[in-house]
Structure formats: C-alpha cells, structure tokens
Scaffold this motif. Sequence first.
Motif: not given
Length: 117
Positions: A45-52, A95-97
């Motif tokens: 859950e630390t990975i919030l978003e992935v953008n290409l 990432l979710d701080s």
Amino acid sequence: TWENCEKALTTWKPAADDPQPWLEITFQTPVKPTELYILFSGVPETILEVNLMSAADFFPLDMATSRVLEGCPKALVFDTINLPPIDILGLQILLDSEALNQDFGIDAVQLIGVIGE
C-alpha cells in the motif's frame, strides 16, 4: 537484494523528510508497453500511483488491475497494459508518505514492451 532482501542496503529509498516521495525513471529506448513489474520490499500500500510517461503526457495505471506477488522482494505486477500505440519514455512511482517506513525500498523496475520502428 535477492539473497537478503529483508536487510538489503541496495534498494532505492526516498529521503525520510520528503513530503511527497516519488521515483521517476526514464528509459534509453522507448517502448509500447505490455507489462510492468516493480520489485520492492515493505508494504504494498506504500505505492499509491504509477504513471507511464510519453514525450507529451502522463498515463496513470489503474492500481486495481495490478497484483502483488509475495516473496523477497515482492513484485507489483501489471500483467496487461492497454494504452494507445504510443511510445513510453519512463515512469513515475508515487509513494504514500504516511505508509512509508524503513522497511520500504524499490529493488528494480522492468517495463516490457515492443520497440517502435
């Protein structure tokens, strides 16, 4: 990190005081992506978003279409990436701080795709 990922010092980690931690990776050869693997340690859950990233725009991936492969390290997997036929030059991982802790680190990123002509 494969041999001792629980205590590995080779992962990428953001600065502890970064208010919005993220990693941006650019690739030497652009591809039309089909799959993406992000190897990491810590809580998924630390990975919030992935953008290409293309030369002109960002394409957020739907996190609901990803899956986590357990192991050491873990892998966040996007098995099928459906985008218009556009060359991708890189990606951003936000990432979710609040979820970030000392155990989190990114080991490797593998973008699989077709090289344009």
